[in-house]
Motif scaffolding. Sequence first.
Motif, short mmCIF file in Angstrom:
data_model
loop_
_atom_site.label_atom_id
_atom_site.label_comp_id
_atom_site.label_asym_id
_atom_site.label_seq_id
_atom_site.Cartn_x
_atom_site.Cartn_y
_atom_site.Cartn_z
N ASN A 158 26.64 41.09 59.64
CA ASN A 158 27.16 42.23 58.87
C ASN A 158 28.38 41.83 58.04
O ASN A 158 29.36 42.58 57.96
CB ASN A 158 27.52 43.40 59.79
N THR A 159 28.31 40.66 57.46
CA THR A 159 29.46 40.08 56.79
C THR A 159 29.08 39.53 55.42
O THR A 159 28.00 38.96 55.26
CB THR A 159 30.08 38.96 57.65
N VAL A 160 29.98 39.72 54.47
CA VAL A 160 29.84 39.08 53.17
C VAL A 160 31.04 38.17 52.95
O VAL A 160 32.10 38.37 53.55
CB VAL A 160 29.72 40.09 52.02
N TYR A 161 30.84 37.20 52.09
CA TYR A 161 31.88 36.22 51.82
C TYR A 161 32.09 36.11 50.31
O TYR A 161 31.16 36.30 49.53
CB TYR A 161 31.47 34.86 52.37
N LEU A 162 33.31 35.78 49.95
CA LEU A 162 33.60 35.46 48.55
C LEU A 162 34.25 34.09 48.54
O LEU A 162 35.40 33.93 48.99
CB LEU A 162 34.53 36.50 47.92
N GLN A 163 33.51 33.10 48.07
CA GLN A 163 34.03 31.76 47.94
C GLN A 163 34.67 31.63 46.57
O GLN A 163 34.00 31.84 45.55
CB GLN A 163 32.91 30.73 48.11
N MET A 164 35.94 31.30 46.54
CA MET A 164 36.68 31.22 45.29
C MET A 164 37.12 29.78 45.06
O MET A 164 37.91 29.25 45.85
CB MET A 164 37.90 32.15 45.35
N ASN A 165 36.59 29.18 44.03
CA ASN A 165 36.91 27.80 43.69
C ASN A 165 37.65 27.74 42.35
O ASN A 165 37.63 28.71 41.58
CB ASN A 165 35.63 26.97 43.61
N SER A 166 38.26 26.61 42.09
CA SER A 166 38.98 26.40 40.83
C SER A 166 39.91 27.57 40.53
O SER A 166 39.93 28.10 39.41
CB SER A 166 37.99 26.20 39.67
N LEU A 167 40.67 27.95 41.50
CA LEU A 167 41.54 29.12 41.36
C LEU A 167 42.63 28.88 40.32
O LEU A 167 43.14 27.77 40.17
CB LEU A 167 42.14 29.47 42.71
N LYS A 168 42.97 29.96 39.64
CA LYS A 168 43.98 29.94 38.59
C LYS A 168 45.11 30.90 38.95
O LYS A 168 44.88 31.87 39.70
CB LYS A 168 43.36 30.38 37.27
N PRO A 169 46.29 30.69 38.41
CA PRO A 169 47.39 31.64 38.69
C PRO A 169 47.03 33.08 38.34
O PRO A 169 47.47 34.00 39.04
CB PRO A 169 48.53 31.10 37.82
N GLU A 170 46.21 33.27 37.33
CA GLU A 170 45.84 34.64 36.96
C GLU A 170 44.87 35.29 37.93
O GLU A 170 44.56 36.47 37.81
CB GLU A 170 45.24 34.67 35.54
N ASP A 171 44.41 34.55 38.92
CA ASP A 171 43.61 35.13 39.99
C ASP A 171 44.47 35.77 41.07
O ASP A 171 43.94 36.41 41.98
CB ASP A 171 42.71 34.06 40.64
N THR A 172 45.76 35.61 40.97
CA THR A 172 46.67 36.19 41.95
C THR A 172 46.57 37.71 41.93
O THR A 172 46.72 38.35 40.89
CB THR A 172 48.11 35.76 41.65
N ALA A 173 46.32 38.28 43.10
CA ALA A 173 46.15 39.73 43.23
C ALA A 173 45.89 40.07 44.69
O ALA A 173 45.69 39.17 45.52
CB ALA A 173 44.98 40.22 42.38
N VAL A 174 45.88 41.36 44.97
CA VAL A 174 45.35 41.83 46.24
C VAL A 174 43.85 42.05 46.05
O VAL A 174 43.45 42.74 45.11
CB VAL A 174 46.03 43.13 46.70
N TYR A 175 43.08 41.45 46.91
CA TYR A 175 41.63 41.55 46.82
C TYR A 175 41.10 42.55 47.84
O TYR A 175 41.53 42.55 49.01
CB TYR A 175 41.00 40.17 47.07
N TYR A 176 40.19 43.39 47.38
CA TYR A 176 39.62 44.43 48.22
C TYR A 176 38.10 44.27 48.31
O TYR A 176 37.45 43.99 47.30
CB TYR A 176 39.92 45.82 47.66
N CYS A 177 37.58 44.50 49.49
CA CYS A 177 36.15 44.58 49.70
C CYS A 177 35.76 46.05 49.71
O CYS A 177 36.48 46.88 50.28
CB CYS A 177 35.78 43.92 51.03
#
Length: 123
Positions: free
Chosen positions: A76-95
């Motif tokens: 019952n789980t989902v995943y978000l794999q985040m690669n090549s991260l950039k400074p503009e990806d900085t945020a609070v992430y919500y599912c």
Amino acid sequence: QVQVVQSGGGLVQAGGSLRLSCAASGLPFTSTTLAWFRQAPGQEREFVGGIGRTGTSRYADSVKGRFTSSRDNAKNTVYLQMNSLKPEDTAVYYCAARVGLFVQNSPSDYLYWGQGTQVTVSS
């Protein structure tokens, strides 16, 4: 009682990777679509990506080719794999979760939300 619980996130240097997890309970998981949104300070919550109940995924243009969502119905789980991260990806992430077939890109289409997790990408 529906619960959406997130884990993962943290601080990473630009170019690095992180993985977020989201466990949803109290819903018919195989009929549930889950999506990821993010919100930076002073900005609106924006769609990042999501995965439907059949495994079909959808992403915002800003993360295509870098982020990948997957699901494990047995957990019952989902995943978000985040690669090549950039400074503009900085945020609070919500599912977010909804019972339905398709991934929607508007926050108003989702009834159930996780607690949010901070992702910070340093330059």
